[in-house]
Design a protein around this motif. Structure first.
Motif, PDB file in Angstrom:
ATOM      1  N   LYS A   1      60.079  18.260  49.226  1.00 14.16           N
ATOM      2  CA  LYS A   1      60.441  19.566  48.429  1.00 14.16           C
ATOM      3  C   LYS A   1      62.042  20.108  49.116  1.00 14.16           C
ATOM      4  CE  LYS A   1      57.102  19.160  45.453  1.00 14.16           C
ATOM      5  NZ  LYS A   1      57.284  18.668  44.258  1.00 14.16           N
ATOM      6  N   ASN A   2      62.030  19.793  50.529  1.00 14.97           N
ATOM      7  CA  ASN A   2      62.951  20.291  51.247  1.00 14.97           C
ATOM      8  C   ASN A   2      64.230  19.612  50.758  1.00 14.97           C
ATOM      9  OD1 ASN A   2      64.866  20.762  53.604  1.00 14.97           O
ATOM     10  ND2 ASN A   2      63.289  22.151  54.085  1.00 14.97           N
ATOM     11  N   LYS A   3      65.381  20.203  50.498  1.00 16.28           N
ATOM     12  CA  LYS A   3      66.529  19.765  49.905  1.00 16.28           C
ATOM     13  C   LYS A   3      67.304  19.055  51.336  1.00 16.28           C
ATOM     14  CE  LYS A   3      66.290  20.678  45.520  1.00 16.28           C
ATOM     15  NZ  LYS A   3      66.063  19.464  44.822  1.00 16.28           N
ATOM     16  N   THR A   4      67.084  19.823  52.264  1.00 11.30           N
ATOM     17  CA  THR A   4      67.956  19.142  53.596  1.00 11.30           C
ATOM     18  C   THR A   4      67.046  17.995  54.164  1.00 11.30           C
ATOM     19  OG1 THR A   4      68.269  21.390  54.512  1.00 11.30           O
ATOM     20  CG2 THR A   4      68.326  19.798  56.199  1.00 11.30           C
ATOM     21  N   LEU A   5      65.921  17.624  54.126  1.00 10.99           N
ATOM     22  CA  LEU A   5      65.011  16.558  54.485  1.00 10.99           C
ATOM     23  C   LEU A   5      65.363  15.413  53.393  1.00 10.99           C
ATOM     24  CD1 LEU A   5      63.102  15.334  56.249  1.00 10.99           C
ATOM     25  CD2 LEU A   5      61.337  16.174  54.741  1.00 10.99           C
ATOM     26  N   GLN A   6      65.369  15.587  52.045  1.00 11.93           N
ATOM     27  CA  GLN A   6      65.863  15.020  51.222  1.00 11.93           C
ATOM     28  C   GLN A   6      67.345  14.196  51.674  1.00 11.93           C
ATOM     29  OE1 GLN A   6      66.055  16.691  47.285  1.00 11.93           O
ATOM     30  NE2 GLN A   6      63.822  16.261  46.920  1.00 11.93           N
ATOM     31  N   THR A   7      67.996  14.940  51.860  1.00 17.69           N
ATOM     32  CA  THR A   7      69.626  14.752  52.252  1.00 17.69           C
ATOM     33  C   THR A   7      69.412  13.920  53.301  1.00 17.69           C
ATOM     34  OG1 THR A   7      70.551  16.660  51.525  1.00 17.69           O
ATOM     35  CG2 THR A   7      71.994  15.332  52.910  1.00 17.69           C
ATOM     36  N   VAL A   8      68.797  14.236  54.415  1.00 18.11           N
ATOM     37  CA  VAL A   8      68.501  13.463  55.658  1.00 18.11           C
ATOM     38  C   VAL A   8      68.006  12.042  55.463  1.00 18.11           C
ATOM     39  CG1 VAL A   8      67.388  13.183  57.928  1.00 18.11           C
ATOM     40  CG2 VAL A   8      68.378  15.411  57.192  1.00 18.11           C
ATOM     41  N   LEU A   9      66.872  12.130  54.340  1.00 18.59           N
ATOM     42  CA  LEU A   9      66.317  10.685  54.360  1.00 18.59           C
ATOM     43  C   LEU A   9      67.286   9.736  53.530  1.00 18.59           C
ATOM     44  CD1 LEU A   9      62.670  11.783  53.155  1.00 18.59           C
ATOM     45  CD2 LEU A   9      63.472  10.726  55.274  1.00 18.59           C
ATOM     46  N   LEU A  10      68.043  10.267  52.736  1.00 15.50           N
ATOM     47  CA  LEU A  10      69.235   9.464  51.736  1.00 15.50           C
ATOM     48  C   LEU A  10      70.122   9.046  52.801  1.00 15.50           C
ATOM     49  CD1 LEU A  10      69.242  11.341  48.505  1.00 15.50           C
ATOM     50  CD2 LEU A  10      68.170   9.159  48.716  1.00 15.50           C
TER      51      LEU A  10
END
Length: 297
Positions: free
Chosen positions: A109-118
Motif C-alpha cells: 500500500k505504501n507508494k514509497t515502498l512500491q517505488t523502492v521495490l520497482l
C-alpha cells in the motif's frame, strides 16, 4: 424547448485551417520513421532478392536466397528454435512477473515502498548487458554456485552439466534479463485498480480467486499485453545471450543474421532479417488483438 444550432461550415473551416499546423507537428516523426524504419526495411527486402555467390553479391534479382533459406535445415532449425525459446521465455517471465507485479501493485500500500521495490527490479540494468549475461556462467557451471549449493544440501551427488552451455541456460538467462519488462507494465495496471472495487467485492462475500478472475485479471490484461510485446520483440531479436550462455550450441535467427553479415552474405542475412521482422509483426499483431490498448490505456 430551445434548439441548439451549430455552425457546421465554421467548424469545418477551423479544422481545415488547423490541419497544416497539425501536419507540421507530425512531420518530424514521419520523416524519422521513413528514414530509419521504412527505408531500411524496404532496402532489406530488396537486398534479399539479390544474387548471392560464395564471395560476392550482385544486384540481379532472384529467389535463390529465399529458396535456400526455406530448404536449409540449419536456417529452419534456427527459426523453430527461436519460436520455441520465445514461447518458453514469454511463459516464464509471465509466471515470475505476474505474481511479483500483483504483490507490488496491490498488496504493497505504501507508494514509497512500491517505488523502492520497482527500483530493485531495475537495478540489474545499471550494469552492462554483457555483464548481466556472463554473470550466469559462474552460477550455472559444473563448479558453479548452484551445483555447489545442491551438492552441499545432498540433493545431488554429481554436478548438473545441463545448466550451462545448453538451451536451458539460454532460457534462464533471458528470463532473468527480461522479466522486469513484464513486471513494470503489469504493476502499472495493478496500481490503477480502484481498491474500493475490491473492497466492495469482499463485502459481498466474493473469494480472492473470484475477485482475481473477475476484477484483477481483466483489468491487468493491458499490462500483460504490453509486457508480452516488450519481451517478445527483445527475445525474438536476441543473439548475444544465446552465444554467451550456450557456447554457440543454440542458434537463433539473430545468430544466423550476425553470422551471415560477418561472412559478407548480405542476401542470406537480409532474408533472415525479413523473416524475423515478419515474425515479430505477426506476434505483435496477435497480442494487440487480445486487448484494445487505445481504449484501456
Amino acid at each position: 424547448m430551445s434548439t441548439i444550432v451549430t455552425d457546421e461550415p465554421a467548424v469545418v473551416s477551423v479544422a481545415a485551417k488547423s490541419f497544416p499546423k497539425t501536419m507540421l507537428l507530425v512531420l518530424p516523426g514521419v520523416i524519422w520513421m521513413l528514414l530509419f524504419l521504412v527505408l531500411p526495411m524496404a532496402m532489406m527486402v530488396y537486398v534479399s532478392f539479390w544474387t548471392q555467390t560464395t564471395f560476392k553479391i550482385e544486384p540481379t534479382l532472384t529467389l535463390q536466397s529465399w529458396i535456400t533459406f526455406f530448404s536449409s535445415d540449419t536456417y529452419m532449425g534456427a527459426l523453430w528454435t527461436t519460436v520455441r525459446i520465445w514461447l518458453i521465455v514469454l511463459a516464464a517471465t509471465l509466471v515470475v512477473g505476474y505474481p511479483t507485479a500483483l504483490f507490488v501493485g496491490l498488496f504493497v500500500k505504501n507508494k514509497t515502498l512500491q517505488t523502492v521495490l520497482l527500483v530493485l527490479c531495475v537495478i540489474p540494468f545499471w550494469t552492462s548487458f554483457l555483464i548481466r549475461v556472463l554473470a550466469w556462467r559462474p552460477m550455472l557451471g559444473k563448479e558453479g554456485a548452484i551445483n555447489i549449493i545442491l551438492m552441499k544440501l545432498g540433493m545431488i551427488t554429481h554436478p548438473i552439466e545441463v545448466l550451462l552451455f545448453s538451451e536451458l541456460s539460454v532460457i534462464i538467462g533471458m528470463t532473468q534479463i527480461y522479466c522486469v519488462f513484464m513486471v513494470g507494465p503489469i504493476a502499472f495496471m495493478m496500481g490503477r485498480i480502484d481498491p474500493a472495487i475490491i473492497e466492495a467485492a469482499q463485502d459481498l462475500g466474493a473469494s480472492f480467486w473470484r475477485i482475481f478472475r473477475t476484477i484483477i485479471l481483466p483489468m491487468s490484461m493491458p499490462g500483460v499485453v504490453v509486457g508480452s510485446i516488450f519481451v517478445s520483440v527483445m527475445v525474438l531479436g536476441e543473439f548475444a545471450t544465446s552465444s554467451a550462455l550456450s557456447g554457440r550450441k543454440v542458434n537463433l535467427l539473430g545468430n544466423i543474421i550476425v553470422t551471415q553479415v560477418g561472412s559478407l552474405k548480405w542476401a542470406f542475412a537480409a532474408v533472415a532479417g525479413v523473416v524475423l521482422t515478419l515474425l515479430m509483426g505477426l506476434v505483435v499483431a496477435a497480442l494487440l488483438r487480445v486487448v484494445d490498448l487505445r481504449r484501456e490505456l
